[in-house]
Design a protein around this motif. Structure first.
Motif, PDB file in Angstrom:
ATOM      1  N   GLU A  94      66.153  72.431  26.851  1.00 55.09           N
ATOM      2  CA  GLU A  94      65.080  71.818  26.049  1.00 55.09           C
ATOM      3  C   GLU A  94      64.732  70.426  26.570  1.00 55.09           C
ATOM      4  OE1 GLU A  94      66.412  72.094  21.994  1.00 55.09           O
ATOM      5  OE2 GLU A  94      65.727  74.168  21.820  1.00 55.09           O
ATOM      6  N   ALA A  95      65.755  69.678  26.966  1.00 54.37           N
ATOM      7  CA  ALA A  95      65.498  68.344  27.528  1.00 54.37           C
ATOM      8  C   ALA A  95      64.657  68.467  28.794  1.00 54.37           C
ATOM      9  CB  ALA A  95      66.807  67.634  27.814  1.00 54.37           C
ATOM     10  N   SER A  96      65.027  69.400  29.641  1.00 54.98           N
ATOM     11  CA  SER A  96      64.304  69.584  30.903  1.00 54.98           C
ATOM     12  C   SER A  96      62.865  70.026  30.652  1.00 54.98           C
ATOM     13  CB  SER A  96      65.044  70.627  31.756  1.00 54.98           C
ATOM     14  OG  SER A  96      64.298  70.924  32.898  1.00 54.98           O
ATOM     15  N   ARG A  97      62.690  70.990  29.753  1.00 49.67           N
ATOM     16  CA  ARG A  97      61.349  71.495  29.456  1.00 49.67           C
ATOM     17  C   ARG A  97      60.480  70.396  28.822  1.00 49.67           C
ATOM     18  NH1 ARG A  97      58.970  75.559  31.072  1.00 49.67           N
ATOM     19  NH2 ARG A  97      58.297  76.467  29.112  1.00 49.67           N
ATOM     20  N   SER A  98      61.087  69.620  27.919  1.00 46.15           N
ATOM     21  CA  SER A  98      60.295  68.582  27.254  1.00 46.15           C
ATOM     22  C   SER A  98      59.901  67.479  28.231  1.00 46.15           C
ATOM     23  CB  SER A  98      61.057  67.999  26.061  1.00 46.15           C
ATOM     24  OG  SER A  98      62.120  67.203  26.505  1.00 46.15           O
ATOM     25  N   LEU A  99      60.615  67.393  29.344  1.00 49.13           N
ATOM     26  CA  LEU A  99      60.255  66.391  30.355  1.00 49.13           C
ATOM     27  C   LEU A  99      59.214  66.922  31.346  1.00 49.13           C
ATOM     28  CD1 LEU A  99      63.789  64.911  30.963  1.00 49.13           C
ATOM     29  CD2 LEU A  99      61.805  63.619  30.190  1.00 49.13           C
ATOM     30  N   GLY A 100      58.769  68.143  31.112  1.00 48.98           N
ATOM     31  CA  GLY A 100      57.679  68.683  31.931  1.00 48.98           C
ATOM     32  C   GLY A 100      58.123  69.638  33.019  1.00 48.98           C
ATOM     33  N   ALA A 101      59.414  70.003  33.046  1.00 50.32           N
ATOM     34  CA  ALA A 101      59.891  70.871  34.120  1.00 50.32           C
ATOM     35  C   ALA A 101      59.597  72.339  33.808  1.00 50.32           C
ATOM     36  CB  ALA A 101      61.385  70.672  34.315  1.00 50.32           C
ATOM     37  N   SER A 102      59.278  73.093  34.850  1.00 45.11           N
ATOM     38  CA  SER A 102      59.059  74.535  34.696  1.00 45.11           C
ATOM     39  C   SER A 102      60.422  75.217  34.535  1.00 45.11           C
ATOM     40  CB  SER A 102      58.378  75.082  35.951  1.00 45.11           C
ATOM     41  OG  SER A 102      59.242  74.872  37.056  1.00 45.11           O
ATOM     42  N   THR A 155      63.977  73.993  36.005  1.00 51.80           N
ATOM     43  CA  THR A 155      65.065  73.815  35.040  1.00 51.80           C
ATOM     44  C   THR A 155      66.320  74.560  35.509  1.00 51.80           C
ATOM     45  OG1 THR A 155      63.480  73.584  33.240  1.00 51.80           O
ATOM     46  CG2 THR A 155      65.719  74.186  32.616  1.00 51.80           C
TER      47      THR A 155
END
Lengths: 263, 361
Positions: A164-172, A176
């Motif tokens: 979730e942290a990675s996705r919320s930072l804009g990562a695909s 991720t």
């Protein structure tokens, strides 16, 4: 006080003697095989003749190469298939986990002959005519071990929040998995890689049943020509496996000391 | 203070947003508006739906109904990685394999920002959270407070439209919590970033937010400025959840009036209507009760059953016949000689009080 020291000494002695005995049981045959494989012609003197004979045999390098190639491909394919699958199962597909777990155990239950013949029939004809079909079989037989290695590793990391942290930072999803999840479960991936690789380089039954030639099937044929050479093959294979195991364990320990995952 | 973000602050609007898990309504028609640069705290007990609301805004949860609007644009179907939101989690969620700098640069890498700009931005963010010396450290080498500051810097590095804080202080000890709370507010004001903050700690919400929304059972009970929320609670739940409140049995004597113990009180105009003669509970804050003389006809008499020194104030628990233990907050200098077992007289000093039906928990 004296009693506790006595007990401690007894325990230490018991552990030491057991370890030495276990080592001897393990090392004696290996040492004997190594000495035997170094016997010269007619059992006279010592030399590397048997090893030289081995490497000069037709098919040694081609079969070793193809086995390593297939093992590497199997390990890579296994990870490409299993890492995203296991991430999905642990993240969103908990309800499918028991089904996948069962499917992954099947290679241990189904007789190898049925597995080999049955799966080959289902294999696309394009693959049936190349040795690359073995890659798929190696992946299948490694599934029970890969599943457990990855699952155990994934359960030790806070997977959901990292994703979730990675996705919320804009990562695909791809970024991720590659940049966050793979490094966090490096230990499990290394284990899965090693197990797939080790199973693949040593796999004999399926390869033989499907009439392909790899290093394990070649060694069986080669060993029938020279008994000392056969022992040299055994020692060579064992030492090779030990070196491989040691290297992977070393890499794994180095990476896990750097990556400490906390909740 | 200079603004370090080049992005104009965004508006955030939730219109009738619901989230149902089977028959459970985690969120039930939430309406919420955040003005540009505003910090709104969602406060409520566990399971009230505040985190679900935040996760829907972040794109980590899908709304069953309703609309999520950012700067007037509908965001319901936008994937989490395309929302341009910065989120700080309770458990820090720093990437353990990356250094502090690499963690901060992570979102910028995902946006394909070039290396020089990334490094510059990371340095700025580290300066903002005063962790310049930790750039090359790994998360496990930092304290909890430092990790949360890195998480904040990482969320802010991408210049998000909205900053989402999911109980970011819960895992920290009391002293560090206070420091980081002030730091979050300072940075939020400095950057002028629209922020949604979720917490179950009322002190935290009241101290940091421009407005506080109190949630219960998936619904927003009241949203207002902290002082208004405290002094003019719209519902009994808000009155009892925000700050300490006494519930004292009373009887309605006329419309908007009640008799509680010896005293007549006005019922808040925001409370529901009660029938004459109806038994109710009035809700009174400890600081709305004051000591009075024994001769005062309105005074309530009781016995001191509890005395807790809280520094400038002392919390006194008074046992009164026909009521549960009533708490008063009195200046410590006024109760120095008061001992447990002493007789005491007090009265309600508030102009009006919140009231609830007795069958409401």
């Amino acid at each position: 006080m004296a009693e506790s020291m006595k007990q401690k000494y007894f325990k230490w002695s018991l552990v030491s003697v057991s370890s030495i005995l276990a080592s001897l049981i393990f090392l004696f045959p290996l040492l004997a095989a190594t000495i035997y494989s170094l016997k010269g012609k007619n059992g006279q003197g010592h030399s590397f003749d048997n090893y030289l004979w081995l490497v000069h045999q037709d098919g040694f390098f081609p079969n070793l190469f193809i086995t390593l190639k297939l093992a590497v491909l199997a390990a890579a394919l296994n990870l490409v298939l299993m890492v995203p699958t296991m991430v999905y199962l642990n993240l969103k597909g908990q309800r499918f986990k028991s089904i996948v777990d069962f499917i992954c155990i099947l290679p241990l239950i189904i007789p190898v002959v049925s597995l080999a013949i049955g799966a080959q029939v289902a294999m696309p004809s394009l693959l049936q005519n190349t040795e690359y079909e073995l890659v798929f079989f190696f992946v299948v037989i490694a599934l029970p071990y890969t599943y457990r290695a990855l699952d155990t590793s994934l359960q030790t990391v806070p997977l959901k929040t990292l994703v979730e942290a990675s996705r919320s930072l804009g990562a695909s999803w791809t970024r991720t998995i590659i940049r966050v999840i793979v490094p966090a479960i490096r230990g499990g991936i290394t284990g899965a890689l090693f197990l797939t690789f080790a199973l693949s380089i040593g796999e004999y039954t399926i390869t033989s049943l499907l009439h392909w030639e790899t290093f394990p099937t070649w060694t069986v044929v080669a060993a029938q020509q020279n008994i000392l050479g056969a022992i040299a093959i055994s020692v060579f294979s064992f030492v090779g496996a030990v070196i491989l195991l040691g290297t992977i364990a070393l890499v794994s320990r180095k990476s896990s000391s750097r990556v400490e995952v906390e909740e | 203070m200079s603004k370090q973000s080049s992005r104009v602050s965004s508006t955030l609007e939730l219109r009738g947003v619901s989230r149902h898990f089977g028959s459970v309504k985690a969120l039930d028609g939430l309406d919420l508006n955040l003005e540009p640069g505003e910090l709104v705290a969602l406060l409520g007990p566990s399971g009230c739906g505040k985190t679900t609301a935040l996760r829907i805004v972040a794109g980590l949860e899908v709304a069953t109904a309703g609309d999520l609007m950012v700067d007037g644009v509908r965001y319901n179907e936008t994937p989490a990685n395309d929302r341009d939101m910065g989120m700080v989690f309770q458990s820090y969620s720093l990437f353990p394999n990356l250094t502090v700098s690499e963690n901060i640069e992570y979102g910028l890498r995902a946006r394909k920002v070039d290396a020089t700009a990334r490094a510059k931005r990371a340095a700025t963010m580290l300066e903002l959270v005063a962790l310049e010396s930790k750039a090359k450290s790994y998360p496990h080498q930092l304290s909890g407070g430092q990790q949360q500051r890195v998480a904040l810097a990482r969320a802010l590095a991408v210049e998000p439209r909205v900053l989402l804080l999911d109980e970011p202080l819960s895992a920290l000890d009391a002293q560090v919590r206070g420091q980081i709370r002030e730091e979050i507010r300072r940075i939020q004001l400095d950057l002028g970033i629209t922020t949604l903050f979720v917490t179950h700690d009322q002190e935290e919400a009241m101290a940091i937010a421009d407005r506080v929304g109190v949630m219960n059972h998936g619904r927003l009970e009241q949203i207002d400025k902290p002082i208004a929320l405290y002094n003019k609670p719209a519902t009994p739940f808000v009155a009892s959840f925000v700050g300490l409140a006494n519930r004292i049995p009373a009887e309605v004597t006329a419309k908007g009036k009640a008799r509680v113990l010896n005293q007549k009180v006005e019922i808040s105009s925001t409370a529901e209507e009660f029938a004459e003669g109806e038994k109710i509970n009035i809700i009174v804050r400890p600081e709305s009760l004051e000591l009075s003389s024994e001769s005062d006809p309105d005074a309530v008499r009781g016995i001191v059953a509890l005395k807790s020194f809280l520094g400038p104030l002392t919390k006194v628990g008074v046992a009164v016949e026909g009521a549960p233990l009533i708490h008063l907050n009195i200046a410590s200098k006024d109760v120095r000689k008061l001992e447990i077992g002493d007789a005491i007289a007090f009265k309600i000093s508030a102009d009006e009080v919140m009231a609830e039906r007795v069958n409401i928990a």
